[in-house]
Design a protein around this motif. Structure first.
Motif, short mmCIF file in Angstrom:
data_model
loop_
_atom_site.label_atom_id
_atom_site.label_comp_id
_atom_site.label_asym_id
_atom_site.label_seq_id
_atom_site.Cartn_x
_atom_site.Cartn_y
_atom_site.Cartn_z
N PRO A 36 18.30 36.50 -53.29
CA PRO A 36 17.53 37.87 -53.40
C PRO A 36 16.29 38.13 -52.66
O PRO A 36 16.18 39.20 -51.99
CB PRO A 36 17.52 38.08 -54.89
CG PRO A 36 18.48 37.41 -55.45
CD PRO A 36 18.58 35.98 -54.52
N ALA A 37 15.19 37.13 -52.64
CA ALA A 37 14.20 37.41 -51.89
C ALA A 37 14.31 37.28 -50.61
O ALA A 37 13.59 38.07 -49.58
CB ALA A 37 13.29 36.19 -52.32
N VAL A 76 12.24 29.69 -54.98
CA VAL A 76 10.92 29.57 -54.29
C VAL A 76 10.44 28.06 -54.29
O VAL A 76 11.13 27.18 -55.27
CB VAL A 76 10.14 30.50 -54.95
CG1 VAL A 76 10.43 31.86 -54.95
CG2 VAL A 76 9.92 30.20 -56.36
N GLN A 77 9.42 27.89 -53.24
CA GLN A 77 8.88 26.68 -53.64
C GLN A 77 7.26 27.00 -53.93
O GLN A 77 6.79 27.88 -53.21
CB GLN A 77 8.83 25.92 -51.74
CG GLN A 77 7.99 24.42 -52.07
CD GLN A 77 8.17 23.96 -50.58
OE1 GLN A 77 7.28 23.26 -50.36
NE2 GLN A 77 8.85 24.39 -49.84
N LEU A 78 6.94 26.08 -54.77
CA LEU A 78 5.65 26.14 -55.20
C LEU A 78 4.73 25.22 -54.44
O LEU A 78 4.96 24.35 -54.05
CB LEU A 78 5.50 25.73 -56.74
CG LEU A 78 6.56 26.54 -57.62
CD1 LEU A 78 6.49 26.00 -59.30
CD2 LEU A 78 6.36 28.11 -57.73
N LEU A 138 10.57 22.92 -56.45
CA LEU A 138 11.41 24.02 -56.34
C LEU A 138 11.80 24.93 -57.84
O LEU A 138 11.88 24.09 -58.74
CB LEU A 138 12.70 23.52 -55.64
CG LEU A 138 12.72 23.33 -54.37
CD1 LEU A 138 14.09 22.91 -53.90
CD2 LEU A 138 11.94 24.21 -53.51
N ALA A 139 11.64 26.25 -57.78
CA ALA A 139 11.99 27.03 -58.87
C ALA A 139 12.84 28.05 -58.66
O ALA A 139 12.87 28.63 -57.51
CB ALA A 139 10.30 27.31 -59.39
N VAL A 140 13.21 28.72 -59.68
CA VAL A 140 14.01 29.91 -59.78
C VAL A 140 13.08 30.74 -60.49
O VAL A 140 12.65 30.48 -61.79
CB VAL A 140 15.29 29.81 -60.35
CG1 VAL A 140 16.11 31.03 -60.43
CG2 VAL A 140 16.24 28.76 -59.58
N VAL A 163 9.62 31.15 -49.71
CA VAL A 163 11.19 31.46 -50.32
C VAL A 163 11.92 30.19 -49.59
O VAL A 163 11.95 30.21 -48.37
CB VAL A 163 11.34 32.87 -49.90
CG1 VAL A 163 12.92 33.21 -49.99
CG2 VAL A 163 10.66 33.89 -50.50
N GLU A 164 12.88 29.75 -50.36
CA GLU A 164 13.84 28.74 -50.00
C GLU A 164 14.93 29.43 -49.72
O GLU A 164 15.61 30.31 -50.40
CB GLU A 164 13.69 27.59 -50.70
CG GLU A 164 12.60 26.69 -50.73
CD GLU A 164 12.39 26.09 -49.44
OE1 GLU A 164 13.41 25.34 -48.89
OE2 GLU A 164 11.14 26.14 -48.78
#
Length: 397
Positions: free
Chosen positions: A290-291, A325-327, A332-334, A379-380
């Protein structure tokens, strides 16, 4: 009997059509087992009313008794949906049910169109109301669930998803409630012309040939014709069906309209239609994150109304639900939920350590909390990784 209206939640209705003659035992069985407690019938239109009998002479006293006021029937309570905002996890199950029922209703609508029957706008409005109520409670729930469609479901779930996106966008730009519903109906009906497309073209697993694409493009005019001839929807809804493939710079179809010559609702429909298409898995391509999809759409200069596209991003989020996404902390997180105060600090669920190269026990992080030390670094692309179903992370809360 002529079934005029059902009382109760529309989600319990086994029928797409709002009003019709009950002609067989199957319809009757579906109605009896639906959980609907009461219905309205139109005795002037059904086949159940016997011809009037010969008039019978009655004494004046009996006539006076018949004319006397009677006790009114017990009023049927109309349940008004609670549209107050709720957390994502509270709305997910309702959103899932609306999406599943909506898919079945749209599939039924397409089937009836193929059989030459008129579109039942009343049934469609009921579905739009359910979708709009869910979006009002929590837009991320229904929009997120509608994105999780299979290849086989795409044609029908796409209509449900675009409806939800249109409602969210219409709300974002401040349209009044009746126009929000109108925008949602435009989204739900935008692809009805595809019901008249040859199935071998509509369901082709690969890219279309030039001749097949020419046929497919005719769905815009066919859909407009269906809605116009039906006479039950507004010109704004008709314009979405006809012009959702127009581009702001005039390079779209079928009329090559440009700028504000394209109706507001059709310009909104162009954005919502493309976003859902590119974030959905198709036979010939994988879904975009989505991103990533939002960022790619922003680069397509001349494709969309820029002001409406900015509003679309505000309604959806810079990092929509489900984005990988990468923090800055190296995890890594959703993205699980949006924060209303700022689009840059959503609620995420970290599940993978890039430092150790291993999955961790998922943990929920609200990046918008005061004093929060972590932020989104990038964004990954999920295609770069071999993770399983990432959507389960945000669905599970």
């Amino acid at each position: 009997m002529f079934l005029h209206r059902l009382d109760g939640s529309w989600l319990n209705s086994p029928f797409w059509r709002r009003a019709f003659v009950i002609e067989d035992d199957a319809d009757l069985h579906s109605l009896k087992t639906s959980g609907i407690q009461e219905v309205w019938i139109d005795i002037a239109r059904g086949l159940d009313v016997a011809p009037p009998a010969e008039p019978i002479e009655m004494p004046p006293g009996d006539l006076e008794a018949l004319a006397a006021p009677t006790t009114p029937p017990t009023a049927v309570a109309i349940v008004v949906p609670d549209d107050k905002p709720v957390p994502l996890h509270e709305e997910l199950e309702r959103a899932r049910e609306i999406c599943e029922q909506g898919k079945e209703r749209v599939a039924s609508m397409f089937s009836e169109i193929r059989m030459g029957r008129a579109i039942d706008a009343g049934g469609a409005v009921s579905l739009v109301n359910e979708i709009a109520s869910s979006v009002a409670r929590n837009p991320g729930a229904l929009i997120g669930m509608a994105r999780l469609k299979t290849v086989d479901d795409y044609t029908y779930m796409h209509s449900v998803a675009v409806c939800g996106l249109m409602v969210a966008l219409a709300t974002q730009i401040g349209l009044p409630p009746d126009e929000v519903r109108e925008a949602g109906l435009g989204g739900l009906m935008h692809d009805v012309g595809k019901a008249l497309m040859p199935l071998h073209v509509l369901n082709k697993p690969g890219s279309l040939s030039e001749a097949e694409f020419t046929v497919m493009k005719s769905h815009a005019e066919e859909g407009w014709r269906l809605l116009k001839n039906g006479g039950a929807v507004t010109p704004a809804v008709q314009s979405v069906a006809l012009h959702h493939h127009e581009r702001f710079d005039g390079s779209g179809y079928p009329a090559r309209l440009a700028g504000e010559a394209i109706s507001l609702h059709a310009r909104m429909g162009a954005i919502c239609d493309v976003y859902d298409a590119i974030t959905s898995t198709r036979p010939y391509k994988s879904a975009w994150d989505p991103a990533h999809a939002v960022r790619q759409m922003a680069r397509w200069k001349g494709h969309f109304d820029p002001t409406l596209f900015q509003a679309f991003i505000r309604s959806l989020g810079i990092y929509p639900i489900g984005s990988l996404v990468q923090l800055e902390s190296g995890f890594l997180a959703v993205v699980c939920e949006q924060n209303t105060d700022t689009l840059l600090t959503p609620v995420v669920k970290a599940f993978y350590s890039m430092k150790s190269g291993a999955r961790i026990e998922p943990r929920r992080l609200d990046l918008g909390q005061a004093g929060g030390a972590d932020r989104i670094a990038s964004v990954e692309d999920p295609a770069r990784w071999s993770f399983g179903n990432l959507d389960a992370l945000w669905i599970e809360g």
